[in-house]
Design a protein around this motif. Sequence first.
Motif, PDB file in Angstrom:
ATOM      1  N   THR A 175      -9.136  -4.095   3.582  1.00  0.00           N
ATOM      2  CA  THR A 175      -8.623  -3.053   4.482  1.00  0.00           C
ATOM      3  C   THR A 175      -8.887  -1.700   3.807  1.00  0.00           C
ATOM      4  O   THR A 175      -9.300  -1.652   2.651  1.00  0.00           O
ATOM      5  N   THR A 176      -8.575  -0.643   4.509  1.00  0.00           N
ATOM      6  CA  THR A 176      -8.666   0.700   3.911  1.00  0.00           C
ATOM      7  C   THR A 176      -7.558   0.838   2.882  1.00  0.00           C
ATOM      8  O   THR A 176      -6.408   0.478   3.167  1.00  0.00           O
ATOM      9  N   ASP A 177      -7.874   1.360   1.704  1.00  0.00           N
ATOM     10  CA  ASP A 177      -6.794   1.721   0.768  1.00  0.00           C
ATOM     11  C   ASP A 177      -6.284   3.091   1.216  1.00  0.00           C
ATOM     12  O   ASP A 177      -6.988   4.102   1.101  1.00  0.00           O
ATOM     13  N   PHE A 213       3.787   3.398  -4.845  1.00  0.00           N
ATOM     14  CA  PHE A 213       4.620   2.337  -5.424  1.00  0.00           C
ATOM     15  C   PHE A 213       3.702   1.309  -6.049  1.00  0.00           C
ATOM     16  O   PHE A 213       2.587   1.109  -5.568  1.00  0.00           O
ATOM     17  N   ALA A 214       4.151   0.693  -7.095  1.00  0.00           N
ATOM     18  CA  ALA A 214       3.390  -0.404  -7.679  1.00  0.00           C
ATOM     19  C   ALA A 214       4.329  -1.579  -7.867  1.00  0.00           C
ATOM     20  O   ALA A 214       5.282  -1.510  -8.639  1.00  0.00           O
ATOM     21  N   ALA A 215       4.079  -2.614  -7.089  1.00  0.00           N
ATOM     22  CA  ALA A 215       4.889  -3.834  -7.228  1.00  0.00           C
ATOM     23  C   ALA A 215       4.045  -4.787  -8.062  1.00  0.00           C
ATOM     24  O   ALA A 215       2.975  -5.205  -7.628  1.00  0.00           O
ATOM     25  N   GLU A 216       4.514  -5.098  -9.255  1.00  0.00           N
ATOM     26  CA  GLU A 216       3.698  -5.900 -10.170  1.00  0.00           C
ATOM     27  C   GLU A 216       4.479  -7.115 -10.649  1.00  0.00           C
ATOM     28  O   GLU A 216       5.697  -7.052 -10.840  1.00  0.00           O
ATOM     29  N   SER A 217       3.754  -8.190 -10.862  1.00  0.00           N
ATOM     30  CA  SER A 217       4.406  -9.368 -11.428  1.00  0.00           C
ATOM     31  C   SER A 217       3.985  -9.570 -12.885  1.00  0.00           C
ATOM     32  O   SER A 217       4.467 -10.471 -13.555  1.00  0.00           O
ATOM     33  N   VAL A 221       1.079  -2.695   1.846  1.00  0.00           N
ATOM     34  CA  VAL A 221      -0.061  -2.745   2.771  1.00  0.00           C
ATOM     35  C   VAL A 221      -0.968  -3.913   2.379  1.00  0.00           C
ATOM     36  O   VAL A 221      -1.274  -4.088   1.193  1.00  0.00           O
ATOM     37  N   ALA A 222      -1.408  -4.672   3.374  1.00  0.00           N
ATOM     38  CA  ALA A 222      -2.332  -5.783   3.072  1.00  0.00           C
ATOM     39  C   ALA A 222      -3.618  -5.222   2.489  1.00  0.00           C
ATOM     40  O   ALA A 222      -4.130  -4.200   2.956  1.00  0.00           O
ATOM     41  N   ASP A 223      -4.119  -5.870   1.468  1.00  0.00           N
ATOM     42  CA  ASP A 223      -5.400  -5.448   0.894  1.00  0.00           C
ATOM     43  C   ASP A 223      -6.569  -6.090   1.620  1.00  0.00           C
ATOM     44  O   ASP A 223      -7.680  -5.588   1.575  1.00  0.00           O
ATOM     45  N   PHE A 224      -6.298  -7.240   2.255  1.00  0.00           N
ATOM     46  CA  PHE A 224      -7.360  -7.962   2.972  1.00  0.00           C
ATOM     47  C   PHE A 224      -6.861  -8.369   4.351  1.00  0.00           C
ATOM     48  O   PHE A 224      -5.676  -8.580   4.556  1.00  0.00           O
ATOM     49  N   ILE A 279       5.200   9.532   0.716  1.00  0.00           N
ATOM     50  CA  ILE A 279       5.726   8.471  -0.146  1.00  0.00           C
ATOM     51  C   ILE A 279       5.301   7.139   0.459  1.00  0.00           C
ATOM     52  O   ILE A 279       5.769   6.747   1.528  1.00  0.00           O
ATOM     53  N   MET A 280       4.390   6.462  -0.214  1.00  0.00           N
ATOM     54  CA  MET A 280       3.859   5.191   0.322  1.00  0.00           C
ATOM     55  C   MET A 280       4.646   4.031  -0.269  1.00  0.00           C
ATOM     56  O   MET A 280       4.288   3.468  -1.295  1.00  0.00           O
ATOM     57  N   ALA A 281       5.739   3.698   0.405  1.00  0.00           N
ATOM     58  CA  ALA A 281       6.547   2.565  -0.061  1.00  0.00           C
ATOM     59  C   ALA A 281       6.132   1.272   0.640  1.00  0.00           C
ATOM     60  O   ALA A 281       6.619   0.200   0.300  1.00  0.00           O
TER      61      ALA A 281
HETATM   62  N1  CTP Z   1      -1.617   0.938  -0.794  1.00  0.00           N
HETATM   63  C1  CTP Z   1      -2.342   1.625   0.146  1.00  0.00           C
HETATM   64  N2  CTP Z   1      -3.294   0.986   0.874  1.00  0.00           N
HETATM   65  C2  CTP Z   1      -3.578  -0.306   0.652  1.00  0.00           C
HETATM   66  C3  CTP Z   1      -2.852  -1.032  -0.320  1.00  0.00           C
HETATM   67  C4  CTP Z   1      -1.876  -0.381  -1.034  1.00  0.00           C
HETATM   68  O1  CTP Z   1      -2.101   2.817   0.323  1.00  0.00           O
HETATM   69  N3  CTP Z   1      -4.517  -0.906   1.392  1.00  0.00           N
HETATM   70  C5  CTP Z   1      -0.565   1.663  -1.536  1.00  0.00           C
HETATM   71  C6  CTP Z   1       0.812   1.022  -1.481  1.00  0.00           C
HETATM   72  O2  CTP Z   1       1.564   1.527  -0.404  1.00  0.00           O
HETATM   73  C7  CTP Z   1       1.421   1.464  -2.814  1.00  0.00           C
HETATM   74  C8  CTP Z   1       0.206   1.560  -3.726  1.00  0.00           C
HETATM   75  O3  CTP Z   1      -0.944   1.649  -2.887  1.00  0.00           O
HETATM   76  O4  CTP Z   1       2.018   2.719  -2.754  1.00  0.00           O
HETATM   77  C9  CTP Z   1       0.039   0.387  -4.640  1.00  0.00           C
HETATM   78  O5  CTP Z   1       0.059  -0.800  -3.873  1.00  0.00           O
HETATM   79  P1  CTP Z   1      -0.139  -2.187  -4.581  1.00  0.00           P
HETATM   80  O6  CTP Z   1      -0.189  -3.267  -3.540  1.00  0.00           O
HETATM   81  O7  CTP Z   1       0.831  -2.332  -5.708  1.00  0.00           O
HETATM   82  O8  CTP Z   1      -1.562  -1.975  -5.237  1.00  0.00           O
HETATM   83  P2  CTP Z   1      -3.020  -2.227  -4.778  1.00  0.00           P
HETATM   84  O9  CTP Z   1      -3.752  -0.941  -4.866  1.00  0.00           O
HETATM   85  O10 CTP Z   1      -3.070  -2.909  -3.472  1.00  0.00           O
HETATM   86  O11 CTP Z   1      -3.538  -3.183  -5.942  1.00  0.00           O
HETATM   87  P3  CTP Z   1      -3.168  -4.719  -6.256  1.00  0.00           P
HETATM   88  O12 CTP Z   1      -2.782  -5.336  -4.938  1.00  0.00           O
HETATM   89  O13 CTP Z   1      -4.423  -5.243  -6.817  1.00  0.00           O
HETATM   90  O14 CTP Z   1      -2.040  -4.683  -7.254  1.00  0.00           O
END
Ligand code: CTP
Length: 409
Positions: free
Chosen positions: A306-308, A329-333, A278-281, A273-275
């Motif tokens: 970063t690694t997804d 999880f998807a946190a959306e605005s 995580v930073a994307d950059f 469960i990925m709650a």
């Molecule tokens: N997540 C992940 N690795 C990342 C970023 C996100 O595994 N580098 C996971 C989060 O833990 C969450 C899911 O992906 O369960 C969605 O994260 P979210 O930030 O909403 O989506 P992103 O894929 O990062 O897309 P965006 O930021 O463009 O909405």
Amino acid sequence: MNPLQGKRIVLGVSGSIAAYKAADLASKLTQAGALVDVILSEGAERFITPLTFASLTGRKTHTSLWEDDAHVLHVGLGEGADLLVIAPCTAHTLAKLAQGQADNLLTLTALAARCPVLVAPAMDGGMFEHPATQANLETLRRRGVQILGPAQGRMASGLVGLGRMLEPAEILGHIRLTLGRAGPLAGKHVVVSAGGTQEPLDPVRYLTNRSSGKQGFALAQAALDLGARVSLVVGATAAALPTPIGAERTDVETAAQMAEAVLRLCQEADVLIMAAAVADFRPRQVRAHKIKKERETPPPLELEPTTDILLAVAEARRRLGRPAVVVGFAAESEQLLANAQDKLERKNLSMIVANDISAPDAGFAVDTNRVLLLLPGGVVEPLPLMTKGEVAAAVLARVVRLLVEGAGS
Ligand code: CTP
């Protein structure tokens, strides 16, 4: 879902100053929905009154072996209990339990009980370390009694050492863990990530986000409540959150560290469960020394992805066939449904929990959440406004169903 709900707990209290903390424990257990029958030893009655416990539990407090109905009471209390906890347990009561003595209602009940027995020792000075006490503890452990603590700290005498009773919240956690153990996730390994990540710029600064970690911690607790073995991977949290008792915790800072920990744990996990947020950059370059404002013009902030983690898990999952269930999880605005749906498919998830972070009562920092559960095939389940604990229980109930149905992805 709370494993304490409706359970019959016998709380034995023996004569230590820590008896005052047993009142808090009785209160916490009652608030969690348990039916708490308290037995005080004579020594305990010198520190605290039966009325205290009767007021907190709404039930009669038992003290004497010679109450009118005591001849059946000890058998009734012991046999009808789901769990017996003795907190505080003095060195003397411990010795009597080890020897099987039954000279008061508490020790008699312990002898008659067939349920799990938890004991929280509380004693002063060198009493805990004394070979006699240690031998008694060993005897009890061998018989399957769980010994909780004691903790290190200041004792009533002013001495500092090992002998303080564990805090009521911790004892409650152990009780919860014991009662949940046979739940529907028994034998399953659940990995939960929680909190945000921190991506360093220089030795003192980093990029992070507003994740409090509360939802992730609640998910770990809910998985424990159902009997799972739980690994909790924790990034940055807004405040220090107590680790749910029973969870194996790994602390990380960066997205790369979180990816390493999650991928490693997932090799043996049934559920992820990925709650975590995580930073994307992250900054392309981490400076070795602090960036100085006088020496430099504002430095450009160059970022790299970063690694997804969920994409990497999907890849590993194709090879290993596990984890069977992966929840994102998807946190959306904006465009909550469409964005969450896209992530569900792109990351090959079993389920995604979508929340609208623009709502004031949901998402980051607050204690409540309003989420939608999305499953493959266009299934959308909206949940009402709930506490994060309730959301966690609802998510885990779905996870159980997914495991049973074998609908991993
Ligand atoms: N997540 C992940 N690795 C990342 C970023 C996100 O595994 N580098 C996971 C989060 O833990 C969450 C899911 O992906 O369960 C969605 O994260 P979210 O930030 O909403 O989506 P992103 O894929 O990062 O897309 P965006 O930021 O463009 O909405």
